[in-house]
Design an enzyme around this catalytic site. Structure first.
Site, PDB file in Angstrom:
ATOM      1  N   GLY A 194      92.293 -36.122 -40.981  1.00 37.05           N
ATOM      2  CA  GLY A 194      91.407 -35.114 -40.396  1.00 37.05           C
ATOM      3  C   GLY A 194      90.936 -34.122 -41.435  1.00 37.05           C
ATOM      4  O   GLY A 194      91.056 -34.358 -42.643  1.00 37.05           O
ATOM      5  N   ASN A 195      90.388 -33.015 -40.978  1.00 30.29           N
ATOM      6  CA  ASN A 195      89.940 -31.971 -41.901  1.00 30.29           C
ATOM      7  C   ASN A 195      90.152 -30.608 -41.247  1.00 30.29           C
ATOM      8  O   ASN A 195      90.551 -30.521 -40.087  1.00 30.29           O
ATOM      9  CB  ASN A 195      88.479 -32.194 -42.312  1.00 30.29           C
TER      10      ASN A 195
END
Ligand code: CTP
Length: 387
Positions: A194-195
């Site tokens: 993810g980020n």
């Protein structure tokens, strides 16, 4: 959209406040009713709660609810006097003392009471402190007298609420598609790539477009905050679901792609959780489809596409310019992600708006203000397309 505290004090016009709640809710607002015992003589508090689609408040501190606007309709001579004097002996007077933000008052009383110097002095006092009055109107009162004292019509009160909340109709009838948050690409049953995107910028853009009357769909990629009221929310947790949802709505008039979409995803997704062992875990990553570019390739006449460029430093700005052409978009919002005080997961942002005709730097400000600047430029581009 906005949270509105609605104070209802005890006058016959309380019945018109029911319609006011209905219209505000229809406009996408969250309405918190504050009903005085005097108002309950005319209309039961439950009626307001039902129309506001809330359960009757059991909150001891409901008058302290933080809201974008406090409206008092009807405002009786007595409650007006309480507001002028700074009293705190009913829910509405307490809320008025605690509220920080615009205050809209819709007086309703007998014309002789309205004209009395004591009432007029109270009006003057609250006006000096920034309260805005709507009405009273002239007409026949419930008791059959003629004069100034009727509460303004609910539609008129709603119009003033919209003004005070900064709402316009500049995007009325327009379909706006906004993506927000960051995608998560599954590795196994529990892990993902993810980020750090929280979704705040995209949520602010969706709220701004809604405020301007647009029909807004928000593609929500793992938001860490609640989406704004009054917008359609489609959950798009991964790059693939986001692409599908965006393509299904590719006829939108304006697309604001604020989501941080993964550029790569694990080539293989394990159905179960990979147990830990001493071996290294080598991942094979494959590129995802570029949503913005896919929309750019299928763009329809008059559509405006806005992309974000999460880059670092001066070279980043040059890459943002290049993105404008490569992705065939109309506006690229350049955002320096090397700074920790702005951008990713921060409340504020500082951006450069890059269009074919030039660049506009928007000074550091809360994301809501940045969103307004971006939507202003997007609106200009929509107008240009229409010419
Ligand atoms: N974007 C997208 N689909 C992707 C990746 C990005 O639609 N798979 C969009 C983002 O929402 C953003 C814009 O493209 O509006 C720019 O994203 P960014 O990651 O900064 O740029 P990239 O296109 O991935 O370019 P780079 O080669 O610099 O990584």
């Amino acid at each position: 959209m906005a949270r509105i505290l609605l104070g209802v004090s005890g006058g016959i016009a309380a019945y018109k406040a029911c319609e006011l709640v209905r219209l505000l809710v229809k406009g996408g607002h969250e309405v918190v009713p504050l009903v005085t015992p005097g108002a309950e003589r005319f209309v039961r508090a439950e009626t307001f709660f039902a129309l506001a689609r809330r359960s009757p408040a059991e909150d001891l501190y409901v008058h302290l609810t933080q809201a974008d606007l406090l409206v008092v309709a009807p405002l009786t001579a007595n409650t007006l006097a309480k507001l002028a004097g700074g009293h705190a002996d009913n829910l509405v007077a307490e809320a008025a003392l605690a509220h920080r933000g615009p205050l809209l008052l819709a007086p309703a009383m007998n014309p002789r009471m309205w004209a009395h110097p004591a009432t007029q002095a109270n009006v003057e006092a609250v006006r000096l402190r920034g309260a805005v009055l709507v009405g009273p109107d002239e007409g026949e009162t419930a008791e059959g007298e003629w004069g100034l004292g009727r509460m303004a019509e609910p539609e008129q009160i709603v119009a003033r609420c919209r003004e005070l909340l900064g709402e316009t109709d500049s995007l009325a009838g327009r379909r706006v598609l906004v993506s927000a948050g960051g995608t998560r690409e599954p590795l196994d049953a529990v892990r993902f790539l993810g980020n750090r995107s929280s979704g705040r910028m995209g949520v602010a853009l969706a709220a701004e477009a809604r405020k301007r009357g647009a029909d807004v769909t928000l593609l929500a990629a793992n938001l860490s905050l609640a989406p704004p009221a009054g917008v359609d929310v489609v959950e798009t947790p991964t790059a693939e679901t986001l692409l599908d949802a965006a393509l299904a709505r590719r006829d939108a008039d304006l697309v604001l792609m604020a989501a941080a979409v993964a550029d790569y995803r694990p080539a293989e997704r394990l159905e179960t959780k990979l147990p830990k062992d001493q071996q290294a875990w080598h991942l094979d990553l494959e590129p995802t489809a570029d949503v913005l570019q896919s929309l750019g390739e299928r763009r329809t006449n008059g559509q405006v596409l806005v992309g974000f460029a999460a880059e670092t430093g001066v070279e980043g700005l040059a890459r943002a310019r290049e993105k404008l052409e490569r992705k065939r978009v109309d506006l690229v919002v350049y955002n320096d992600v090397s700074r920790s005080d702005i951008g990713f997961d921060a409340d504020e942002n500082e951006v450069v708006l890059v269009t074919a005709s030039g660049e506009q730097r928007v000074a550091k400000a809360p994301k809501e203000r940045i969103a307004a600047a971006i939507v202003d430029t997007a609106e200009e581009l929509l107008r240009e397309r229409a010419r």
